[in-house]
Design an enzyme around this catalytic site. Structure first.
Site, PDB file in Angstrom:
ATOM      1  N   LYS A   1      61.164 -51.006  51.639  1.00 57.48           N
ATOM      2  CA  LYS A   1      61.993 -49.814  51.371  1.00 57.48           C
ATOM      3  C   LYS A   1      63.329 -49.939  52.090  1.00 57.48           C
ATOM      4  O   LYS A   1      63.463 -50.659  53.088  1.00 57.48           O
ATOM      5  CB  LYS A   1      61.301 -48.518  51.806  1.00 57.48           C
ATOM      6  CG  LYS A   1      61.038 -48.353  53.311  1.00 57.48           C
ATOM      7  CD  LYS A   1      62.178 -47.754  54.125  1.00 57.48           C
ATOM      8  CE  LYS A   1      61.889 -47.760  55.614  1.00 57.48           C
ATOM      9  NZ  LYS A   1      62.987 -47.662  56.508  1.00 57.48           N
TER      10      LYS A   1
ATOM     11  N   GLY B   1      63.506 -52.908  59.893  1.00 62.03           N
ATOM     12  CA  GLY B   1      63.935 -51.606  59.374  1.00 62.03           C
ATOM     13  C   GLY B   1      63.670 -51.465  57.883  1.00 62.03           C
ATOM     14  O   GLY B   1      64.279 -50.641  57.207  1.00 62.03           O
TER      15      GLY B   1
ATOM     16  N   ALA C   1      60.326 -51.300  56.744  1.00 54.92           N
ATOM     17  CA  ALA C   1      58.958 -50.745  56.680  1.00 54.92           C
ATOM     18  C   ALA C   1      57.903 -51.766  56.273  1.00 54.92           C
ATOM     19  O   ALA C   1      56.941 -51.423  55.580  1.00 54.92           O
ATOM     20  CB  ALA C   1      58.912 -49.539  55.744  1.00 54.92           C
ATOM     21  N   GLY C   2      58.055 -53.002  56.722  1.00 54.47           N
ATOM     22  CA  GLY C   2      57.091 -54.046  56.358  1.00 54.47           C
ATOM     23  C   GLY C   2      55.671 -53.707  56.766  1.00 54.47           C
ATOM     24  O   GLY C   2      54.735 -53.844  55.963  1.00 54.47           O
ATOM     25  N   GLY C   3      55.487 -53.270  57.999  1.00 48.10           N
ATOM     26  CA  GLY C   3      54.138 -52.933  58.472  1.00 48.10           C
ATOM     27  C   GLY C   3      53.569 -51.752  57.706  1.00 48.10           C
ATOM     28  O   GLY C   3      52.384 -51.749  57.328  1.00 48.10           O
ATOM     29  N   SER C   4      54.404 -50.758  57.441  1.00 45.64           N
ATOM     30  CA  SER C   4      53.951 -49.581  56.688  1.00 45.64           C
ATOM     31  C   SER C   4      53.584 -49.968  55.261  1.00 45.64           C
ATOM     32  O   SER C   4      52.614 -49.447  54.693  1.00 45.64           O
ATOM     33  CB  SER C   4      55.061 -48.520  56.656  1.00 45.64           C
ATOM     34  OG  SER C   4      55.437 -48.165  57.959  1.00 45.64           O
ATOM     35  N   ALA C   5      54.350 -50.880  54.674  1.00 44.74           N
ATOM     36  CA  ALA C   5      54.055 -51.348  53.319  1.00 44.74           C
ATOM     37  C   ALA C   5      52.699 -52.047  53.302  1.00 44.74           C
ATOM     38  O   ALA C   5      51.883 -51.831  52.392  1.00 44.74           O
ATOM     39  CB  ALA C   5      55.153 -52.302  52.840  1.00 44.74           C
TER      40      ALA C   5
ATOM     41  N   ASP D   1      56.355 -43.717  57.456  1.00 44.05           N
ATOM     42  CA  ASP D   1      56.857 -44.400  56.256  1.00 44.05           C
ATOM     43  C   ASP D   1      55.739 -44.769  55.283  1.00 44.05           C
ATOM     44  O   ASP D   1      56.015 -45.205  54.169  1.00 44.05           O
ATOM     45  CB  ASP D   1      57.575 -45.707  56.645  1.00 44.05           C
ATOM     46  CG  ASP D   1      58.935 -45.459  57.276  1.00 44.05           C
ATOM     47  OD1 ASP D   1      59.487 -44.352  57.103  1.00 44.05           O
ATOM     48  OD2 ASP D   1      59.451 -46.383  57.933  1.00 44.05           O
TER      49      ASP D   1
HETATM   50  P1  ATP Z   1      60.176 -49.318  60.100  1.00 45.75           P
HETATM   51  O1  ATP Z   1      61.267 -49.573  59.123  1.00 45.75           O
HETATM   52  O2  ATP Z   1      58.983 -48.613  59.479  1.00 45.75           O
HETATM   53  O3  ATP Z   1      60.603 -48.727  61.380  1.00 45.75           O
HETATM   54  P2  ATP Z   1      60.228 -52.088  60.647  1.00 45.75           P
HETATM   55  O4  ATP Z   1      60.434 -52.621  59.278  1.00 45.75           O
HETATM   56  O5  ATP Z   1      61.404 -52.023  61.536  1.00 45.75           O
HETATM   57  O6  ATP Z   1      59.533 -50.696  60.538  1.00 45.75           O
HETATM   58  P3  ATP Z   1      57.818 -53.614  60.857  1.00 45.75           P
HETATM   59  O7  ATP Z   1      58.097 -54.873  60.116  1.00 45.75           O
HETATM   60  O8  ATP Z   1      56.985 -52.590  60.207  1.00 45.75           O
HETATM   61  O9  ATP Z   1      59.171 -52.960  61.367  1.00 45.75           O
HETATM   62  O10 ATP Z   1      57.200 -54.057  62.255  1.00 45.75           O
HETATM   63  C1  ATP Z   1      57.285 -53.298  63.436  1.00 45.75           C
HETATM   64  C2  ATP Z   1      56.277 -53.849  64.412  1.00 45.75           C
HETATM   65  O11 ATP Z   1      54.985 -53.510  63.953  1.00 45.75           O
HETATM   66  C3  ATP Z   1      56.307 -55.369  64.489  1.00 45.75           C
HETATM   67  O12 ATP Z   1      57.092 -55.793  65.555  1.00 45.75           O
HETATM   68  C4  ATP Z   1      54.844 -55.751  64.651  1.00 45.75           C
HETATM   69  O13 ATP Z   1      54.549 -56.022  65.996  1.00 45.75           O
HETATM   70  C5  ATP Z   1      54.040 -54.518  64.268  1.00 45.75           C
HETATM   71  N1  ATP Z   1      53.155 -54.706  63.086  1.00 45.75           N
HETATM   72  C6  ATP Z   1      51.902 -54.284  62.992  1.00 45.75           C
HETATM   73  N2  ATP Z   1      51.362 -54.589  61.801  1.00 45.75           N
HETATM   74  C7  ATP Z   1      52.295 -55.224  61.100  1.00 45.75           C
HETATM   75  C8  ATP Z   1      52.325 -55.786  59.799  1.00 45.75           C
HETATM   76  N3  ATP Z   1      51.265 -55.775  58.992  1.00 45.75           N
HETATM   77  N4  ATP Z   1      53.483 -56.348  59.390  1.00 45.75           N
HETATM   78  C9  ATP Z   1      54.566 -56.350  60.210  1.00 45.75           C
HETATM   79  N5  ATP Z   1      54.571 -55.864  61.462  1.00 45.75           N
HETATM   80  C10 ATP Z   1      53.458 -55.291  61.910  1.00 45.75           C
END
Ligand code: ATP
Length: 299
Positions: free
Chosen positions: A14, A103, A105-109, A141
């Protein structure tokens, strides 16, 4: 009993076309007024039948993703099992394309995709509304990641309202070499403007989406977190300026950063801007993407 087949779910990243950050709430979250759009950069999450609950991660920056009980996809699967009373038995395989801590939302996805994949593997048969309730427990997210498309998010981002959006938009995504911590970026915005500041309203972005007007959308893109992200990572200013000079209709930091996104006039323009950003070495790598795209899909 026959062994069920593995279930694979593709889930998009996202971007926040508008991110208005309001006051810090007593629960530590901030009130948000945000416009989400799902982009065509996908993680793939597969739930395999297996004893116990484990996760393995492959693909871009896989070594930065935890494989213990803090992994968001694993937490999602465990929550689904707990609430439906099934055995938490699956091996979750994640193939990452969405930048980690970028940023987007990879983990949320991955959490949203794991809910969909395990629901199918285990035959728990929850409705989308029931899955959305679990999603909201997992993170702000996650409900949008389960839904996809384009939506207005309020509350801490988890209360979704559909947005009328015409057309498809062409994006360039500039990925940085190292991530930024979302809590640190929120702490920085509080430090800069105090915890009680009001969110910038999303009206201009919503109007541009209604009209399908890329030029207007480019001018309207807004992220209240951007000054805080640039404060923590000053090099982002050069990345944003480079994209603007290359003719992007708009440029901003995505969510809490450090990924930067640029709106382009066309697919061809997006490819040209992406190649030039790479050549100028203002980011680690670039991707071209389209949005909005639908949410997680099985198969
Ligand atoms: P958001 O945009 O929701 O704030 P983000 O995109 O900045 O998130 P993510 O990639 O979701 O960040 O990762 C944030 C932290 O979550 C990572 O540093 C990692 O340690 C942890 N994490 C836990 N599960 C996952 C996953 N399946 N994929 C990625 N990161 C994960």
């Amino acid at each position: 009993m026959p062994v069920p087949s593995p279930v694979t779910v593709r889930v998009p990243a996202k971007v926040n076309l508008h991110l208005g950050v309001g006051p810090r709430r007593p629960d530590g979250y901030h009130d948000l007024q945000t416009v989400f759009q799902a982009l065509s950069i996908y993680d793939e999450v597969t739930a395999y039948p297996a004893p116990g609950l484990t996760v393995m991660v492959k693909g871009q920056d896989a070594d930065e993703v935890p494989v213990d009980s803090t992994n968001l996809a694993l937490r999602a699967a465990a929550l689904l099992a707990e609430r439906t009373g099934v055995d938490a038995a699956a091996r979750i395989g994640i193939r990452k394309e969405i930048p980690v801590a970028g940023g987007m939302a990879g983990g949320s996805a991955d959490a949203a995709a794991a809910l969909v994949a395990c629901d199918a593997l285990w035959g728990t048969g929850l409705s989308r509304a029931q899955l959305a309730e679990l999603a909201a427990e997992l993170g702000s997210d996650v409900p949008f990641c389960l839904q996809g498309g384009c939506a207005l998010g309020t509350g801490r981002g988890q209360v979704l309202t559909p947005v009328l959006a015409r057309g498809s938009f062409h994006w360039v995504v500039a990925i940085a070499a190292t991530g930024l911590s979302t809590p640190e970026v929120y702490a920085e915005i509080d430090r800069r403007r105090g915890p009680g500041a009001e969110a910038t309203p999303p009206d201009e972005v919503l109007a541009a989406l209604r009209l399908g007007d890329a030029k207007r959308l480019g001018a309207a893109l807004h992220n209240d977190l951007e000054p805080a992200a640039i404060g923590l990572r000053p090099a982002l200013r050069a990345t944003l300026d480079a994209g603007r000079e290359l003719g992007a209709l708009g440029a901003m930091v995505s969510g809490s950063g450090p990924t930067c996104v640029f709106l382009a006039r066309s697919h061809a323009a997006a490819i040209r801007i992406a190649a030039a950003l790479t050549a100028e070495a203002v980011c680690k790598t670039t991707r071209v993407a389209e949005g909005p795209v639908p949410g997680p899909r099985v198969g």
